[in-house]
Scaffold this motif. Structure first.
Motif, PDB file in Angstrom:
ATOM      1  N   LEU A  91      50.204  39.683  30.373  1.00 35.81           N
ATOM      2  CA  LEU A  91      49.401  38.466  30.330  1.00 35.81           C
ATOM      3  C   LEU A  91      48.033  38.811  30.891  1.00 35.81           C
ATOM      4  CD1 LEU A  91      48.967  35.420  29.890  1.00 35.81           C
ATOM      5  CD2 LEU A  91      49.934  35.056  32.175  1.00 35.81           C
ATOM      6  N   ASP A  92      47.023  38.757  30.063  1.00 36.76           N
ATOM      7  CA  ASP A  92      45.661  39.124  30.460  1.00 36.76           C
ATOM      8  C   ASP A  92      45.628  40.492  31.135  1.00 36.76           C
ATOM      9  OD1 ASP A  92      44.699  36.711  29.417  1.00 36.76           O
ATOM     10  OD2 ASP A  92      44.984  35.666  31.329  1.00 36.76           O
TER      11      ASP A  92
ATOM     12  N   LEU B  80      48.832  27.857  32.099  1.00 33.42           N
ATOM     13  CA  LEU B  80      47.691  28.756  32.204  1.00 33.42           C
ATOM     14  C   LEU B  80      46.410  27.970  32.452  1.00 33.42           C
ATOM     15  CD1 LEU B  80      48.491  31.115  29.175  1.00 33.42           C
ATOM     16  CD2 LEU B  80      49.070  31.448  31.598  1.00 33.42           C
TER      17      LEU B  80
ATOM     18  N   HIS C 180      43.391  33.413  26.677  1.00 36.12           N
ATOM     19  CA  HIS C 180      44.293  34.369  27.325  1.00 36.12           C
ATOM     20  C   HIS C 180      44.914  35.288  26.281  1.00 36.12           C
ATOM     21  CE1 HIS C 180      44.182  32.129  31.119  1.00 36.12           C
ATOM     22  NE2 HIS C 180      44.139  31.062  30.340  1.00 36.12           N
ATOM     23  N   SER C 181      45.213  36.503  26.707  1.00 40.26           N
ATOM     24  CA  SER C 181      45.899  37.479  25.871  1.00 40.26           C
ATOM     25  C   SER C 181      47.332  37.633  26.373  1.00 40.26           C
ATOM     26  CB  SER C 181      45.167  38.824  25.977  1.00 40.26           C
ATOM     27  OG  SER C 181      45.954  39.857  25.445  1.00 40.26           O
TER      28      SER C 181
END
Length: 173
Positions: free
Chosen positions: A96-97, A142, A147-148
């Protein structure tokens, strides 16, 4: 589901499989190749993300502010014997990010699933009981912004990879 509350594994899996089995192939979130189906039939208290039927995809999804996210890394709906075999080789990673998130291991829970007609996920219509197993992540809501989320999962010859770009709108409160 709030930030600090995690769904128990049987509830999470039953709800996710029902969500994944709620659409035919053309609009099914598991068959989705770009994220256009990720908002279909989402429950009000959690935002589900899907893996694939095998292989890799890139998806872009808008996620409501304040909604926790749950997704399989690699999962199976079967009987207890097949789940045991599947889980003996299950492995996966989640970023995550750019930060690693440790998946939870669910070795096998009896779950209730509701499948829609012509769904490619369960192939069954109606309500039935099965065993759900897999590696899963549950993320708190989130922050607003982009976000990635990169998910990689494997068990035996089956592997998935999903790269999500998640856009969370600013809270309207």
């Amino acid at each position: 589901m709030t930030e600090n509350v995690r769904l128990p594994s049987a509830e999470l899996q039953g709800r996710w499989w029902t969500w994944a089995a709620s659409e035919p192939d053309a609009t099914n979130p598991v068959a989705d190749t770009d994220g256009s189906a990720c908002g279909r039939n989402q429950p009000h208290d959690v935002w589900f993300l899907a893996g694939t039927f095998g292989g890799q995809v890139k998806r872009a999804c808008e996620v409501p502010s304040g909604r926790p996210i749950a997704a399989p890394v690699v999962n199976l709906l079967a009987d207890s014997q097949n789940c045991a075999a599947f889980m003996s080789g299950a492995q996966g990673t989640v970023l995550l990010d750019g930060t690693a998130v440790e998946p939870e291991t669910y070795k096998g829970d009896s779950i209730m699933v509701q499948g829609a007609q012509d769904n490619p996920v369960t192939g069954e219509e109606g309500r039935f009981t099965a065993t759900g197993c897999g590696l899963w992540v549950q993320l708190p809501p989130l922050a607003s912004g982009t976000h990635s989320l990169k998910i990689r999962g494997r068990s035996g010859d089956f592997s998935i990879g999903v790269d999500y770009v998640l856009t969370v709108a600013a809270s309207s409160v």
